[in-house]
Motif scaffolding. Structure first.
Motif, mmCIF file in Angstrom:
data_model
loop_
_atom_site.group_PDB
_atom_site.id
_atom_site.type_symbol
_atom_site.label_atom_id
_atom_site.label_comp_id
_atom_site.label_asym_id
_atom_site.label_seq_id
_atom_site.Cartn_x
_atom_site.Cartn_y
_atom_site.Cartn_z
ATOM 1 N N PHE A 74 0.792 -1.231 0.000
ATOM 2 C CA PHE A 74 0.000 0.000 0.000
ATOM 3 C C PHE A 74 0.823 1.280 0.000
ATOM 4 O O PHE A 74 0.262 2.371 0.101
ATOM 5 N N VAL A 80 -0.859 -3.337 -4.654
ATOM 6 C CA VAL A 80 -2.288 -3.654 -4.621
ATOM 7 C C VAL A 80 -3.075 -2.798 -5.609
ATOM 8 O O VAL A 80 -4.006 -3.279 -6.275
ATOM 9 N N GLY A 81 -2.708 -1.543 -5.726
ATOM 10 C CA GLY A 81 -3.429 -0.654 -6.639
ATOM 11 C C GLY A 81 -3.301 -1.030 -8.100
ATOM 12 O O GLY A 81 -4.092 -0.545 -8.940
ATOM 13 N N TRP A 82 -2.357 -1.889 -8.426
ATOM 14 C CA TRP A 82 -2.132 -2.298 -9.809
ATOM 15 C C TRP A 82 -2.652 -3.694 -10.111
ATOM 16 O O TRP A 82 -2.680 -4.106 -11.271
ATOM 17 N N GLY A 85 -8.755 -7.182 -10.400
ATOM 18 C CA GLY A 85 -9.765 -7.393 -9.377
ATOM 19 C C GLY A 85 -9.929 -8.816 -8.903
ATOM 20 O O GLY A 85 -10.417 -9.039 -7.801
ATOM 21 N N LYS A 106 -8.094 -2.977 3.312
ATOM 22 C CA LYS A 106 -7.521 -2.143 2.254
ATOM 23 C C LYS A 106 -7.562 -2.869 0.908
ATOM 24 O O LYS A 106 -7.818 -2.252 -0.130
ATOM 25 N N CYS A 107 -7.305 -4.171 0.914
ATOM 26 C CA CYS A 107 -7.392 -4.939 -0.326
ATOM 27 C C CYS A 107 -8.831 -4.942 -0.844
ATOM 28 O O CYS A 107 -9.063 -4.802 -2.051
ATOM 29 N N GLN A 109 -11.051 -2.700 -0.497
ATOM 30 C CA GLN A 109 -11.344 -1.392 -1.090
ATOM 31 C C GLN A 109 -10.854 -1.309 -2.536
ATOM 32 O O GLN A 109 -11.406 -0.560 -3.344
ATOM 33 N N SER A 110 -9.816 -2.077 -2.852
ATOM 34 C CA SER A 110 -9.302 -2.143 -4.229
ATOM 35 C C SER A 110 -9.873 -3.329 -4.987
ATOM 36 O O SER A 110 -9.402 -3.652 -6.082
ATOM 37 N N GLU A 111 -10.858 -4.004 -4.374
ATOM 38 C CA GLU A 111 -11.529 -5.169 -4.970
ATOM 39 C C GLU A 111 -10.552 -6.300 -5.261
ATOM 40 O O GLU A 111 -10.679 -7.028 -6.246
#
Length: 297
Positions: A74, A80-82, A85, A106-107, A109-111
């Motif tokens: 994070f 994680v943002g990359w 899903g 947090k994961c 939230q990023s699906e």
């Protein structure tokens, strides 16, 4: 599967090698460039993990601690943002249960799916794909992670559908493991004061009621005088610190764990932090004026 592995230490490298052996494509990352180069020479992907992230099916994180895991997942360049899903993050680091729960949120939230999946078994079992994994997470996370779990582990304990349960069980395991290593060191050096040499100790005690897996695994390191780190001294202030923090939050007294932690802290203070954790025996040897087997001990 296309699997990223972050952290190629003694456990992470064995995990990556086991995944390769099972036929998965493995993209790796580590601060030690030589470890990445070695894995690539053995069949690992030449891709950079950041570039590969949008195509990964799973990301296995085997770094040292929660701070490193937070940064990898994070942080500024967090993966994680990359991730797509349907990818699953498998957190194999020993962390506090609260950290595992936070990482799962947090994961989500990023699906991205998340599996709280701390490991046990040591570097040898990691290399054999025979780890024990104490895992918790949603049914979907287990399904997605199953091919990777099958390659990494001999036993997967499914401890519920909520992150944190796996890390709680790992804390229980580490409480016992750390205490057993310190107890081994105390017993083998106590034996020396009674005229029992370490080699005789390991010929007798493993066949008696006082034995433990940690004793049988670590005492031979003392006998050989080889403290090449398979699991380093400096891991234990972190792991037993996690245990004692959780115990304190629950108003639970853990005096034996606290005593073991002090011995590992003493060993680290002696400059032994990067040696194998069996080197905690050197604390006892120094205090008792004993000479352990092997040069320089």
């Amino acid at each position: 599967m296309k699997i990223g592995v972050v952290g190629l230490g003694s456990m992470g490298y064995g995990i990556a090698a086991s995944l390769l052996r099972a036929g998965h494509e493995v993209v790796s990352a580590d601060v030690n460039a030589d470890a990445v180069k070695r894995l690539r020479a053995e069949g690992g992907s030449n891709e950079d993990i950041a570039a590969a992230a949008p195509k990964l099916d799973a990301l296995v994180v085997v770094v040292l601690n929660a701070g490193q895991a937070e940064e990898v997942l994070f942080g500024k360049d967090g993966l994680v943002g990359w991730l797509p899903g349907d990818a699953v993050v498998m957190l194999c680091v020993t962390v506090a249960p609260d950290f595992a729960r936070s990482a799962a949120q947090k994961c989500a939230q990023s699906e991205v799916l998340f599996l709280d999946a701390p490991i046990s078994g040591g570097s040898v079992k990691a290399a054999q794909g025979k780890l024990s994994i104490m895992a918790s997470g949603t049914p979907e996370a287990f399904i997605r992670a199953r091919p990777a779990l099958d390659a990494m582990a001999e036993t997967v304990f499914e401890l519920g559908d909520t992150a944190g349960a796996g890390s709680a069980m790992k804390a229980v395991n580490q409480m016992l493991a750390g205490v057993h290593i310190a107890a081994m060191a105390e017993a083998i050096t106590f034996g020396m004061t009674q005229g029992i040499d370490p080699e005789t100790f390991i010929n007798v005690i493993p066949r008696c009621a006082g034995t433990s897996w940690m004793l049988e695994n670590r005492a031979p390191h003392v006998v050989s005088g080889d403290f090449t780190p398979h699991s380093a001294i400096d891991i234990w202030p972190k792991d037993l610190g996690i245990v004692l923090d959780a115990a304190r939050a629950s108003k639970f007294a853990a005096p034996i764990t606290a005593a073991a932690l002090q011995q590992f802290l003493a060993a680290s203070g002696m400059g032994l932090g990067r040696e194998d954790d069996a080197a905690v025996a050197k604390v006892y040897a120094r205090n008792a004026g004993l000479t352990l087997p092997g040069a320089g001990n």
